[in-house]
Write a protein that holds these residues in place. Structure first.
Motif, PDB file in Angstrom:
ATOM      1  N   GLU B  52      21.776  -5.464 -12.635  1.00 49.93           N
ATOM      2  CA  GLU B  52      20.932  -6.617 -12.812  1.00 49.93           C
ATOM      3  C   GLU B  52      19.642  -6.237 -13.605  1.00 49.93           C
ATOM      4  OE1 GLU B  52      20.924 -10.275 -10.950  1.00 49.93           O
ATOM      5  OE2 GLU B  52      22.733  -9.776  -9.771  1.00 49.93           O
ATOM      6  N   ALA B  56      18.120  -7.387 -17.148  1.00 52.77           N
ATOM      7  CA  ALA B  56      16.732  -8.106 -17.444  1.00 52.77           C
ATOM      8  C   ALA B  56      15.841  -7.440 -18.503  1.00 52.77           C
ATOM      9  CB  ALA B  56      16.107  -7.986 -15.931  1.00 52.77           C
ATOM     10  N   GLU B  59      17.308  -8.172 -21.810  1.00 59.28           N
ATOM     11  CA  GLU B  59      16.920  -9.464 -22.282  1.00 59.28           C
ATOM     12  C   GLU B  59      15.589  -9.378 -22.972  1.00 59.28           C
ATOM     13  OE1 GLU B  59      17.135 -12.816 -19.536  1.00 59.28           O
ATOM     14  OE2 GLU B  59      19.483 -12.123 -19.282  1.00 59.28           O
ATOM     15  N   LEU B 234       9.494  -6.004 -14.571  1.00 59.60           N
ATOM     16  CA  LEU B 234      10.033  -6.487 -13.690  1.00 59.60           C
ATOM     17  C   LEU B 234       9.438  -6.283 -12.202  1.00 59.60           C
ATOM     18  CD1 LEU B 234      13.657  -5.699 -14.833  1.00 59.60           C
ATOM     19  CD2 LEU B 234      12.701  -7.772 -15.133  1.00 59.60           C
ATOM     20  N   THR B 239      10.716  -9.336  -9.849  1.00 56.71           N
ATOM     21  CA  THR B 239      12.234  -9.243  -9.956  1.00 56.71           C
ATOM     22  C   THR B 239      12.994  -8.154  -9.292  1.00 56.71           C
ATOM     23  OG1 THR B 239      11.859 -10.353 -12.378  1.00 56.71           O
ATOM     24  CG2 THR B 239      14.342  -9.526 -11.891  1.00 56.71           C
TER      25      THR B 239
END
Lengths: 215, 261
Positions: B52, B56, B59, B234, B239
């Protein structure tokens, strides 16, 4: 780690590699003959069951069979897992190779003409005598190249025992490759296997030569 | 008319192909059997803390993420050959990797190696491991640890060394079945196995501290810096922490978080 140390460490596992090789041959060569005879049985039930055995053992990966034999009893029946992995390894290898050998034997036996059986009968040979003294020697001679093929494959297949944590030569090679970030152990393993198979080819070649009595 | 539409179709497909080639693909090499960092979840999708995080970052940079499950023993070989652009899967940073010229990211996770055993095995400390059958996953830092820093300990094991296994799942199975007595393993993976098999206990001893990082091919410093930049973002937007909580990781081992007083 020097190359010599690597070779020394990997040689320690070579004994286990040889154990798989020789024990598998010891059990699967006779077992294969039994399977071949059952496969050719006139009894429909017996030959069908044997046919299924052969197609399952040949039709699924050896790696899967190793996992099934080793861990299957635990997951299915809650039984323990063998501490000494040589036992499940040999069971899986012997069952697998017997299926291949059986078909090689069958091919050899069925290649012998019907007339020879009839001739033997006329000469007063019993069925056993006929099979052991007349048919089998010819079969052995004919199937030897195919058997050599399987034996050579077996040498390389021994590395699959790693799946169930049996510490044979290739496993040790992988351990070294990891801790040393080096490709050298794989080269060494390649040389080991090649030399092993060169010896196998030599022995089988000598057999073939001895059997070529018509030349 | 026919010809015209055909030409149009051809042109369109050319444009499409070109744009596909332009969009960058980031190929993430993972050990697909390494929960909670990278594994197949119940829906058959790759999931985990590392997966994950990487999603991220991709992205953020407009990359298409391609997850490449690798053979952990050969992860550096397949990295070299270009099958994937990085190894990002709870991978411990080793000095030998740096020496071999690989580019390594900053550490993003503090890990400890622990001993996982089963109740009733009579193992309370590492000293009790003498003469016992101890397993470790091949190619993990646990194996490396037992061969180097903890070689004195591993010499006391049955057979004078640990048994190497293909993955931690098999280690857990054998531990539960009783064919091995203990496993040397990364703490978070030990905790995951505890959920799967009952009666497993983790010894309260730290065999070795280490850090997880991301490995890139030599010369990929720019790519590494770009990924690191993404990770730092992040961390700032929370995150990093929320993903760690989602996957049951202890916040104390998130080494990128500013240290609380």
């Amino acid at each position: 780690m020097t190359i010599l140390t690597m070779i020394a460490k990997m040689s320690e596992g070579l004994g286990r590699t040889c154990a798989i090789f020789f024990l598998t041959l010891l059990f699967s060569l006779p077992l294969g003959m039994l399977v071949a005879l059952l496969r050719m049985s006139k009894n429909r039930a017996v030959s069908t069951v044997t046919k299924v055995y052969i197609s399952v053992l040949r039709g699924t990966p050896l790696m899967l069979q190793l996992l099934a034999v080793t861990y299957g009893p635990f997951y299915l029946f809650g039984l323990g897992v063998a501490r000494e992995k040589l036992v499940p390894v040999i069971i899986a290898f012997a069952l697998n190779y017997a299926a291949y050998f059986a078909e090689i034997y069958r091919g050899g036996i069925e290649s012998i003409g019907r007339g020879q059986y009839e001739a033997a009968e006329v000469l007063g040979y019993s069925r056993y005598q006929c099979f052991l003294r007349i048919i089998l020697p010819q079969v052995v001679k004919r199937i030897l190249p195919s058997v050599t093929n399987e034996v050579v494959t077996l040498v390389k297949d021994t590395s699959m025992a790693f799946t169930v944590a049996y510490q044979e030569m290739f496993t040790i090679g992988k351990q070294i490759a990891n801790s040393q970030t080096s490709f050298m152990p794989f080269v060494i393993a390649g040389v080991f296997y090649f030399l092993f198979n060169a010896a196998v080819a030599f022995v089988m070649g000598a057999f073939e030569k001895r059997l070529s009595y018509y030349r | 008319m026919m010809k015209k539409s055909l030409a149009l179709l051809l042109a369109l497909s050319l444009v499409l192909a070109a744009s596909l080639a332009l969009a960058d693909t980031f190929k993430m090499g993972i050990d697909a059997e390494y929960p909670p960092f990278s594994y197949l979840d119940d829906n058959g999708e790759y999931a985990g803390f590392d997966v994950e995080m990487c999603k991220a970052v991709c992205e953020m940079n407009g990359w298409d993420l391609e997850i490449v499950p690798v053979n952990w023993d050969f992860k550096l070989n397949s990295l070299d050959s270009g099958e994937h652009d990085c190894v990002w899967s709870g991978m411990t940073i080793l000095d030998s990797m740096k020496e071999a010229g690989y580019v390594l990211s900053f550490p993003y996770y503090d890990n400890t190696q622990v001993v996982l055993t089963k109740e009733g095995n009579g193992i309370a400390t590492t000293a009790d491991l003498a003469g016992k059958r101890v397993a470790v996953q091949l190619g993990t830092s646990g194996q490396e640890l037992l061969e180097n820093d903890q070689s004195a300990l591993s010499a006391t094991f049955e057979g004078g060394a640990a048994v190497t296994m293909e993955n931690f799942n098999i280690c857990g199975t054998e531990l539960a079945a009783g064919s091995v007595d203990a496993v040397v393993i990364d703490l978070p993976v030990a905790q995951t196995l505890q959920k799967k098999f009952s009666g497993l206990v983790i010894l309260d001893e730290n065999l070795g501290s280490e850090q997880y990082g991301i490995c890139f091919r030599s010369g990929d410093d720019a790519l590494c810096a770009q990924v690191e930049e993404g990770i730092m973002k992040l961390v700032e937007d929370g995150t990093y922490l929320s993903l760690a909580e989602k996957y049951g990781l202890d916040p104390n081992v998130l080494c990128l978080l500013p240290k609380a007083e």
